[in-house]
Design an enzyme around this catalytic site. Sequence first.
Site, PDB file in Angstrom:
ATOM      1  N   CYS A 261      -7.529   2.430   8.989  1.00  0.00           N
ATOM      2  CA  CYS A 261      -8.760   1.946   8.332  1.00  0.00           C
ATOM      3  C   CYS A 261      -8.499   0.495   7.929  1.00  0.00           C
ATOM      4  O   CYS A 261      -8.218   0.198   6.774  1.00  0.00           O
ATOM      5  CB  CYS A 261      -9.094   2.792   7.117  1.00  0.00           C
ATOM      6  SG  CYS A 261      -9.141   4.581   7.431  1.00  0.00           S
ATOM      7  N   ALA A 262      -8.555  -0.420   8.892  1.00  0.00           N
ATOM      8  CA  ALA A 262      -7.887  -1.718   8.756  1.00  0.00           C
ATOM      9  C   ALA A 262      -8.715  -2.831   8.113  1.00  0.00           C
ATOM     10  O   ALA A 262      -8.142  -3.776   7.578  1.00  0.00           O
ATOM     11  CB  ALA A 262      -7.411  -2.191  10.126  1.00  0.00           C
ATOM     12  N   GLY A 265      -8.553  -6.548   7.146  1.00  0.00           N
ATOM     13  CA  GLY A 265      -7.430  -6.973   7.963  1.00  0.00           C
ATOM     14  C   GLY A 265      -6.265  -7.618   7.233  1.00  0.00           C
ATOM     15  O   GLY A 265      -5.315  -8.072   7.874  1.00  0.00           O
ATOM     16  N   GLY A 266      -6.301  -7.656   5.911  1.00  0.00           N
ATOM     17  CA  GLY A 266      -5.215  -8.278   5.147  1.00  0.00           C
ATOM     18  C   GLY A 266      -3.883  -7.577   5.345  1.00  0.00           C
ATOM     19  O   GLY A 266      -2.849  -8.218   5.564  1.00  0.00           O
ATOM     20  N   LYS A 267      -3.893  -6.245   5.261  1.00  0.00           N
ATOM     21  CA  LYS A 267      -2.638  -5.487   5.429  1.00  0.00           C
ATOM     22  C   LYS A 267      -2.185  -5.543   6.887  1.00  0.00           C
ATOM     23  O   LYS A 267      -0.981  -5.620   7.167  1.00  0.00           O
ATOM     24  CB  LYS A 267      -2.828  -4.049   4.962  1.00  0.00           C
ATOM     25  CG  LYS A 267      -3.162  -3.929   3.470  1.00  0.00           C
ATOM     26  CD  LYS A 267      -3.347  -2.487   3.055  1.00  0.00           C
ATOM     27  CE  LYS A 267      -3.939  -2.384   1.664  1.00  0.00           C
ATOM     28  NZ  LYS A 267      -5.369  -2.775   1.633  1.00  0.00           N
ATOM     29  N   ASP A 285     -11.103   0.416  12.702  1.00  0.00           N
ATOM     30  CA  ASP A 285     -12.027   0.583  11.582  1.00  0.00           C
ATOM     31  C   ASP A 285     -13.276   1.296  12.051  1.00  0.00           C
ATOM     32  O   ASP A 285     -13.683   1.180  13.214  1.00  0.00           O
ATOM     33  CB  ASP A 285     -12.390  -0.755  10.936  1.00  0.00           C
ATOM     34  CG  ASP A 285     -12.925  -0.562   9.515  1.00  0.00           C
ATOM     35  OD1 ASP A 285     -12.101  -0.377   8.600  1.00  0.00           O
ATOM     36  OD2 ASP A 285     -14.155  -0.550   9.332  1.00  0.00           O
ATOM     37  N   ASP A 312     -14.167   6.378  14.223  1.00  0.00           N
ATOM     38  CA  ASP A 312     -13.830   7.220  13.084  1.00  0.00           C
ATOM     39  C   ASP A 312     -12.337   7.531  13.130  1.00  0.00           C
ATOM     40  O   ASP A 312     -11.818   7.967  14.164  1.00  0.00           O
ATOM     41  CB  ASP A 312     -14.655   8.513  13.177  1.00  0.00           C
ATOM     42  CG  ASP A 312     -14.526   9.399  11.948  1.00  0.00           C
ATOM     43  OD1 ASP A 312     -13.501   9.297  11.234  1.00  0.00           O
ATOM     44  OD2 ASP A 312     -15.445  10.194  11.702  1.00  0.00           O
ATOM     45  N   ASP A 331      -4.682   3.517   4.939  1.00  0.00           N
ATOM     46  CA  ASP A 331      -5.191   2.940   3.688  1.00  0.00           C
ATOM     47  C   ASP A 331      -6.571   3.569   3.510  1.00  0.00           C
ATOM     48  O   ASP A 331      -7.565   3.054   4.007  1.00  0.00           O
ATOM     49  CB  ASP A 331      -5.250   1.415   3.794  1.00  0.00           C
ATOM     50  CG  ASP A 331      -5.628   0.758   2.476  1.00  0.00           C
ATOM     51  OD1 ASP A 331      -5.047   1.134   1.440  1.00  0.00           O
ATOM     52  OD2 ASP A 331      -6.523  -0.108   2.480  1.00  0.00           O
ATOM     53  N   CYS A 384      -6.709   2.359  -3.340  1.00  0.00           N
ATOM     54  CA  CYS A 384      -6.887   1.432  -4.463  1.00  0.00           C
ATOM     55  C   CYS A 384      -7.568   2.165  -5.625  1.00  0.00           C
ATOM     56  O   CYS A 384      -8.521   1.681  -6.224  1.00  0.00           O
ATOM     57  CB  CYS A 384      -7.660   0.184  -4.056  1.00  0.00           C
ATOM     58  SG  CYS A 384      -9.313   0.497  -3.414  1.00  0.00           S
TER      59      CYS A 384
END
Length: 447
Positions: A261-262, A265-267, A285, A312, A331, A384
């Site tokens: 689940c990107a 795109g930071g990670k 994603d 999905d 994530d 988070c």
Amino acid sequence: MQATAREVALNVLAGVEEDAAYSNLLLNRALQRAELSPADSGLATELVYGTIARQATLDYFLNRFIKSGVKRLNPWVRSLLRMSLYQIRYLDRIPPHAAVNEAVEIAKKRGHQGIASMVNGVLRSILREEGELTLPDDLPAAERIALEHSHPLWLVERWIAQYGEETAEAVCAANNQPPKTSLRVNTLRGSREELLGELEAEGRTVRASELSPLGVIVESGGNLADDHGYRDGRFSIQDESSMLVAEALAPEPGMKVLDCCAAPGGKTAHIAEKMQNRGEIVANDLHEHKQGLIAEQAERLNLSCVETSVGDALTLKDRYEPASFDRVLLDAPCSGFGVIRRKPDLRWAKTPDDAASIAKLQRQLLGSVAGLVKPGGILVYSTCTIEREENQRAVAEFLRDHAEFVSEPFDVPSLENAPQTGGAGMQILPHQFGSDGFYIARLRRRS
């Protein structure tokens, strides 16, 4: 005639009230249209987020001065009174009478003399009795915390049950502090020390993050997304807690990695940097329009090992061979209760049912992607949020049902003395470092 900072803020607050719109999206659009000065843009932002964050406390005191109650007012009038009381109660730099006068002028312009008179009467009564605007001494702990720090009562009660009264209150207080600006150095382009020196030379006040070995905290210095160093890919803007996810994943050059689940795109970018841009990362994603965000990050940072994918995450097991990835990052979608500081309206938008339904999806996702990890490989699960149902309990159930995986600790020196809440993984709470609340669990598949 150009709108003032308060008029811009009021339009956003009324839009949030009337249309259940996201405050950040509405505010960004409003600021782009309004062309305010940097100082006025800052004031409008403070008024929007501060008024939303303190809504419960503001309504509690306004109800003393409005016979019919705040909820019966027209949404824009309700928003105007909340915003004005927020300035009187929480912003030292704005003289109270100036806040009142501006509110009356806005009421005349947007409504009529009758509304302006009512607004004037309510706010001047508040000024006369400001010293008496206190909470009762005999409130039960959960009610007192909910009112004093402006959170839904059900959420405060939940956090007291999970963490105890003292920690629950510390979390609520932290959620009302302004979020820090933090950067992650791109180690392919230089060291943290070099970046600190460059930013200081530009006149910014910066310091090294205590939490992340690659993090830089910017105390002052304007919008970093406009900085040439950002455009040139020297650094990314990312919360400190979030930077620990790639550290836990521990990817190595040449590996094959799946980020389920990107977006945005930071990670993914951090993983690619740790791999020295050598290997293969599939950044998936659910939403097609977010594929561009991931690609933009990779392009800005000159990362060629990232391949974007849309779909999905529950179907990833059907699109890739079993045991085909060295590392898998999930994530997961979550309630977001760790980022209330950045998204103050989250606290009012969620319900207990939302948290329960997202927990069910998280368990399905974990079970679904686990088979894609090679024997000896690592699956990292992160959220988070600070909800145990979505974090420790989700991982405990996964480990119970997947004997081929074992929880594995990972080293974060700054967290050695931070109290942990039991169970697998690591929970960072918002008040501990002034960063986002985050949960990270590293799970290794047995060889």
